[in-house]
Design a protein around this motif. Structure first.
Motif, mmCIF file in Angstrom:
data_model
loop_
_atom_site.group_PDB
_atom_site.id
_atom_site.type_symbol
_atom_site.label_atom_id
_atom_site.label_comp_id
_atom_site.label_asym_id
_atom_site.label_seq_id
_atom_site.Cartn_x
_atom_site.Cartn_y
_atom_site.Cartn_z
ATOM 1 N N GLU A 381 -4.620 5.689 -5.737
ATOM 2 C CA GLU A 381 -3.847 6.381 -4.707
ATOM 3 C C GLU A 381 -2.605 7.054 -5.286
ATOM 4 O OE1 GLU A 381 -4.409 4.544 -0.447
ATOM 5 O OE2 GLU A 381 -3.659 2.976 -1.777
ATOM 6 N N ILE A 382 -2.744 7.579 -6.493
ATOM 7 C CA ILE A 382 -1.662 8.335 -7.123
ATOM 8 C C ILE A 382 -2.236 9.674 -7.564
ATOM 9 C CG2 ILE A 382 0.043 8.420 -8.977
ATOM 10 C CD1 ILE A 382 0.063 5.448 -9.090
ATOM 11 N N PRO A 383 -1.773 10.797 -7.036
ATOM 12 C CA PRO A 383 -2.277 12.098 -7.478
ATOM 13 C C PRO A 383 -2.071 12.275 -8.980
ATOM 14 C CG PRO A 383 -0.977 12.327 -5.483
ATOM 15 C CD PRO A 383 -0.789 10.918 -5.944
ATOM 16 N N ALA A 400 1.999 18.600 -1.236
ATOM 17 C CA ALA A 400 0.878 17.861 -0.649
ATOM 18 C C ALA A 400 0.549 16.624 -1.482
ATOM 19 C CB ALA A 400 -0.346 18.773 -0.552
ATOM 20 N N ALA A 401 0.620 16.752 -2.809
ATOM 21 C CA ALA A 401 0.356 15.605 -3.672
ATOM 22 C C ALA A 401 1.399 14.509 -3.467
ATOM 23 C CB ALA A 401 0.322 16.055 -5.134
ATOM 24 N N LEU A 402 2.667 14.892 -3.387
ATOM 25 C CA LEU A 402 3.721 13.900 -3.177
ATOM 26 C C LEU A 402 3.604 13.234 -1.807
ATOM 27 C CD1 LEU A 402 6.869 15.644 -4.698
ATOM 28 C CD2 LEU A 402 5.659 13.661 -5.578
ATOM 29 N N LEU A 403 3.288 14.001 -0.786
ATOM 30 C CA LEU A 403 3.142 13.424 0.548
ATOM 31 C C LEU A 403 2.011 12.412 0.584
ATOM 32 C CD1 LEU A 403 3.632 16.573 2.821
ATOM 33 C CD2 LEU A 403 5.221 14.667 2.504
ATOM 34 N N GLU A 404 0.906 12.728 -0.097
ATOM 35 C CA GLU A 404 -0.221 11.797 -0.134
ATOM 36 C C GLU A 404 0.146 10.528 -0.886
ATOM 37 O OE1 GLU A 404 -3.932 10.717 1.144
ATOM 38 O OE2 GLU A 404 -2.823 12.569 1.601
ATOM 39 N N ALA A 405 0.868 10.674 -1.993
ATOM 40 C CA ALA A 405 1.277 9.495 -2.761
ATOM 41 C C ALA A 405 2.235 8.627 -1.962
ATOM 42 C CB ALA A 405 1.915 9.930 -4.075
ATOM 43 N N TRP A 406 3.120 9.267 -1.201
ATOM 44 C CA TRP A 406 4.109 8.489 -0.476
ATOM 45 C C TRP A 406 3.533 7.715 0.704
ATOM 46 C CZ3 TRP A 406 9.088 6.808 -0.597
ATOM 47 C CH2 TRP A 406 9.786 7.120 -1.748
ATOM 48 N N LYS A 407 2.354 8.078 1.153
ATOM 49 C CA LYS A 407 1.689 7.230 2.151
ATOM 50 C C LYS A 407 1.406 5.846 1.558
ATOM 51 C CE LYS A 407 -0.670 11.101 4.442
ATOM 52 N NZ LYS A 407 -2.004 11.716 4.746
ATOM 53 N N LYS A 412 3.014 0.013 0.550
ATOM 54 C CA LYS A 412 3.376 -1.089 -0.354
ATOM 55 C C LYS A 412 4.793 -1.568 -0.084
ATOM 56 C CE LYS A 412 0.305 0.096 -4.221
ATOM 57 N NZ LYS A 412 -0.301 1.305 -3.664
ATOM 58 N N ARG A 413 5.688 -0.632 0.229
ATOM 59 C CA ARG A 413 7.063 -1.036 0.542
ATOM 60 C C ARG A 413 7.104 -1.901 1.792
ATOM 61 N NH1 ARG A 413 11.501 3.625 1.023
ATOM 62 N NH2 ARG A 413 10.908 3.805 -1.170
ATOM 63 N N ALA A 414 6.319 -1.518 2.806
ATOM 64 C CA ALA A 414 6.270 -2.315 4.033
ATOM 65 C C ALA A 414 5.720 -3.707 3.754
ATOM 66 C CB ALA A 414 5.410 -1.602 5.083
ATOM 67 N N TRP A 415 4.702 -3.806 2.900
ATOM 68 C CA TRP A 415 4.153 -5.122 2.550
ATOM 69 C C TRP A 415 5.180 -5.966 1.806
ATOM 70 C CZ3 TRP A 415 -1.121 -2.992 0.406
ATOM 71 C CH2 TRP A 415 -1.944 -2.677 1.483
ATOM 72 N N LEU A 416 5.861 -5.366 0.822
ATOM 73 C CA LEU A 416 6.850 -6.122 0.056
ATOM 74 C C LEU A 416 7.990 -6.584 0.950
ATOM 75 C CD1 LEU A 416 7.706 -7.037 -2.810
ATOM 76 C CD2 LEU A 416 9.002 -4.912 -2.982
ATOM 77 N N ALA A 417 8.424 -5.717 1.858
ATOM 78 C CA ALA A 417 9.494 -6.097 2.773
ATOM 79 C C ALA A 417 9.053 -7.221 3.708
ATOM 80 C CB ALA A 417 9.946 -4.883 3.579
ATOM 81 N N ALA A 418 7.824 -7.140 4.211
ATOM 82 C CA ALA A 418 7.343 -8.137 5.172
ATOM 83 C C ALA A 418 7.040 -9.470 4.506
ATOM 84 C CB ALA A 418 6.101 -7.612 5.891
ATOM 85 N N ASP A 419 6.533 -9.445 3.275
ATOM 86 C CA ASP A 419 6.114 -10.680 2.619
ATOM 87 C C ASP A 419 7.198 -11.317 1.766
ATOM 88 O OD1 ASP A 419 3.685 -10.259 3.780
ATOM 89 O OD2 ASP A 419 2.671 -9.573 1.971
ATOM 90 N N GLN A 463 12.023 9.984 -0.879
ATOM 91 C CA GLN A 463 10.849 10.689 -1.390
ATOM 92 C C GLN A 463 11.228 11.774 -2.380
ATOM 93 O OE1 GLN A 463 8.042 11.957 1.609
ATOM 94 N NE2 GLN A 463 7.578 13.813 0.495
ATOM 95 N N GLY A 464 12.373 12.392 -2.202
ATOM 96 C CA GLY A 464 12.762 13.483 -3.076
ATOM 97 C C GLY A 464 12.312 14.821 -2.507
ATOM 98 N N MET A 465 12.895 15.884 -3.010
ATOM 99 C CA MET A 465 12.621 17.210 -2.476
ATOM 100 C C MET A 465 12.260 18.168 -3.601
ATOM 101 S SD MET A 465 15.729 17.494 0.321
ATOM 102 C CE MET A 465 16.935 16.696 -0.742
ATOM 103 N N ILE A 466 11.198 18.938 -3.383
ATOM 104 C CA ILE A 466 10.798 19.963 -4.345
ATOM 105 C C ILE A 466 11.635 21.219 -4.141
ATOM 106 C CG2 ILE A 466 8.887 21.393 -5.138
ATOM 107 C CD1 ILE A 466 6.997 19.190 -4.293
ATOM 108 N N ASP A 467 11.779 21.624 -2.891
ATOM 109 C CA ASP A 467 12.616 22.769 -2.534
ATOM 110 C C ASP A 467 13.617 22.283 -1.481
ATOM 111 O OD1 ASP A 467 13.766 25.095 -1.527
ATOM 112 O OD2 ASP A 467 11.962 26.273 -1.889
ATOM 113 N N PRO A 468 14.855 21.915 -1.885
ATOM 114 C CA PRO A 468 15.808 21.318 -0.939
ATOM 115 C C PRO A 468 16.082 22.178 0.285
ATOM 116 C CG PRO A 468 16.577 21.090 -3.201
ATOM 117 C CD PRO A 468 15.378 21.980 -3.255
ATOM 118 N N VAL A 469 16.145 23.509 0.107
ATOM 119 C CA VAL A 469 16.461 24.377 1.248
ATOM 120 C C VAL A 469 15.372 24.264 2.312
ATOM 121 C CG1 VAL A 469 16.826 26.757 1.974
ATOM 122 C CG2 VAL A 469 17.800 25.954 -0.186
ATOM 123 N N LYS A 470 14.118 24.344 1.903
ATOM 124 C CA LYS A 470 13.014 24.238 2.855
ATOM 125 C C LYS A 470 12.976 22.859 3.499
ATOM 126 C CE LYS A 470 10.008 27.598 0.540
ATOM 127 N NZ LYS A 470 8.708 27.814 -0.134
#
Length: 557
Positions: A381-383, A400-407, A412-419, A463-470
């Motif tokens: 699950e890493i582009p 699109a690649a970053l958005l898919e990776a961040w899902k 995983k962050r939710a699991w680590l926080a919950a567990d 998540q970070g930004m590729i184009d901050p203005v957009k």
């Protein structure tokens, strides 16, 4: 109809019709018998499926039996395979980063508190937790603070399949008022007693309770986890000859507070241990590493300019027998062989020069590695762009690649926080409130009140930004139409706190007014931009334009 059917038809058409009807009925029966998966994935007669011995058993037999080998190979790949290290560290950096920070969010309406009183209680709770979390005294071995423990816990979870955290207590001191301690141990130590090396006891019984023990996890008759068995050292280690196992109850008998936190991803029902993150791609990663090493060695060997002199009369007559120093010549009776710029050598009859050329590295090396990396990244699950840290696509494709990776990162962050994070925070609140450092009326009287006080968010790297203005303009639009909030956008875009930002901006504005400094001038409207700025904008957006019809490139689609 075959010849016999045609002959019968000539003398007895009725009999021929019955034969044909019977044949069609049998064909229909065969069709139903061979329908569904019998002719595809479940076929035992197709050549492609005949030699596939897929025999899945219970989770304990499929997973626990193979865990020691999977863990060792996963660790080996992390230490030797660049893509494996990238996969694990990419998750570590994006899921945890510098650490998941607490943002207290109590249910003040249920508790009957005003928003102002709730905000003050939340700030005080966050201060107290920071006092504990930022100190290395929160670690049982006093090596890391709580945020560094999070990083190690996530990497242990990914590398080993699960991470085990023991909750311990020490007596508070005058310089550190909390006794809560976190001890992170590697998952190998959670094992069935008398396990040695790769010989895992899949099934055992506790001598005192009679409960079943699967790979260090003790279950009662209802299949509930009641205890964990912790080895004093690593079962396959030779540093300590004596190995002892300690039975640790999963939860306290009187308080119900967890004594052991096991962090792992569940793949199947009734699964009690986790599978290493790299398990599905271990073979692909190892083969890719071997191929890369072979290409590197071939390139090194090809870097040596090697010349062979072949002769029909045999090697004994050739005077060139090795590497020639720059200031020397190797001569045979009637000929001298030399290497140098513009050098012309005369060879004897029957002799010729051959240059060793391995034709390496292969011209298909990069294409093959990239193609295989795509499959590996898909399984993890890493582009591939993020896995190889190589962004060569357009803005739209990279985003699109970053958005898919961040899902996957957010999951995983939710699991680590919950567990891990949330249970530790709730245990911390129990000590903080019982010691009087925090006031929470009714906390120990009603589970609903306890839950209302324990509400929290765990914020990590943005998540970070590729184009901050957009990205910023999109955030403004989401806020303006009510599908997002300033607090949410602040967390997701920068990882900050909107309320803290507003308070800081107010202080900064007051300070600037005090010294007579005006604020930043508003940006010029689009129509007032210079001609050069408009050209730059058009060039910057060129890659995101819809291509002309007839262009079927991947980026255009």
């Amino acid at each position: 109809m075959n010849i016999i059917d045609k002959a019968i038809e000539a003398f007895n058409p009725a009999a021929a019709l019955k034969r044909q009807q019977a044949r069609m009925g049998m064909e229909l029966i065969r069709t139903f018998q061979n329908s569904g998966y019998d002719e595809s994935g479940a076929s035992r007669t197709k050549n492609s499926m005949r030699r596939w011995p897929a025999r899945s058993k219970s989770p304990q037999e499929d997973i626990d039996k193979n865990l020691p080998t999977l863990r060792q190979r996963s660790r080996s790949l992390y230490m030797s395979a660049p893509l494996a290290a990238s996969a694990i560290k990419t998750n570590r950096t994006n899921v945890v980063g510098e650490g998941l920070k607490l943002k207290s969010t109590i249910d003040y309406s249920y508790l009957g508190m005003t928003p102002e009183a709730a905000a003050e209680w939340q700030r005080q709770a966050e201060r107290e937790f920071e006092l504990w979390a930022e100190s290395k005294f929160c670690d049982a071995i006093r090596s890391n603070n709580f945020y560094e423990i999070q990083q190690t816990a996530l990497m242990s979870w990914l590398m080993n399949g699960d991470a085990c955290v023991l909750v311990e207590y020490e007596r508070p001191t005058k310089f550190f008022p909390y006794g809560l301690r976190v001890r992170l141990i590697e998952s190998d130590r959670v094992s069935t007693p008398h396990t040695t090396g790769n010989n895992v006891n899949l099934y055992a019984k506790d001598l005192q309770t009679g409960n079943r023990i699967y790979n260090g996890v003790e279950l009662n008759d209802a299949g509930q986890i009641v205890a964990y068995h912790i080895c004093s050292t690593y079962p396959n280690s030779n540093l300590h000859t004596e190995k002892k196992w300690t039975r640790v109850k999963a939860f306290g008998d009187k308080t119900g507070i967890p004594n052991v936190l096991m962090i792992y991803e569940t793949e199947r029902p009734e699964q009690y241990r986790g599978v290493p993150y790299l398990a599905p791609v271990i073979d692909s990663l190892k083969q890719l590493t071997r191929y890369s090493e072979a290409e590197q060695m071939a390139a090194v060997i090809n870097g040596f300019f090697t010349v062979f002199i072949t002769s029909e009369s045999g090697a004994q007559d050739v005077g060139f027998t090795g590497v020639v120093p720059e200031d020397e010549e190797v001569t045979n009776d009637n000929v001298s062989y030399e290497l140098g710029p513009g050098m012309v050598n005369m060879l004897n009859p029957g002799e010729k020069v051959e240059i060793a050329d391995a034709k390496r590295p292969s011209t298909n090396f990069d294409a093959f590695v990239t193609a295989l990396s795509k499959y590996i990244g898909a399984a993890l699950e890493i582009p591939v762009e993020l896995l190889t840290k190589n962004f060569m696509s357009s803005y739209s494709a990279s985003r699109a690649a970053l958005l898919e990776a961040w899902k996957a990162f957010r999951m995983k962050r939710a699991w680590l926080a919950a567990d891990f994070c949330q249970p530790i925070y709730e245990i911390f609140l129990i000590e903080a409130i019982s010691s009087g450092r925090l006031k929470a009326p009714g906390f120990f009287l009603d589970p609903m009140i306890k839950k209302a006080y324990s509400g929290a968010q765990w914020n990590g790297p943005a998540q970070g930004m590729i184009d901050p203005v957009k990205e910023v303009n999109a955030a403004k639009e989401r806020i303006s139409i009510g599908i997002s909030t300033r607090q949410k956008e602040t967390i997701e875009m920068t990882g900050g706190d909107f309320e803290a930002n507003v308070a800081q901006l107010a202080r900064e504005n007051d300070l600037m007014k005090e010294y007579g400094i005006s604020g930043a001038a508003p940006s010029a409207p689009a129509e007032n931009k210079t001609e050069k700025e408009n050209v730059d904008d058009e060039e910057g957006n060129e890659e995101d334009k819809v291509p002309e019809h007839g262009d079927t490139g991947a980026e255009g689609q």
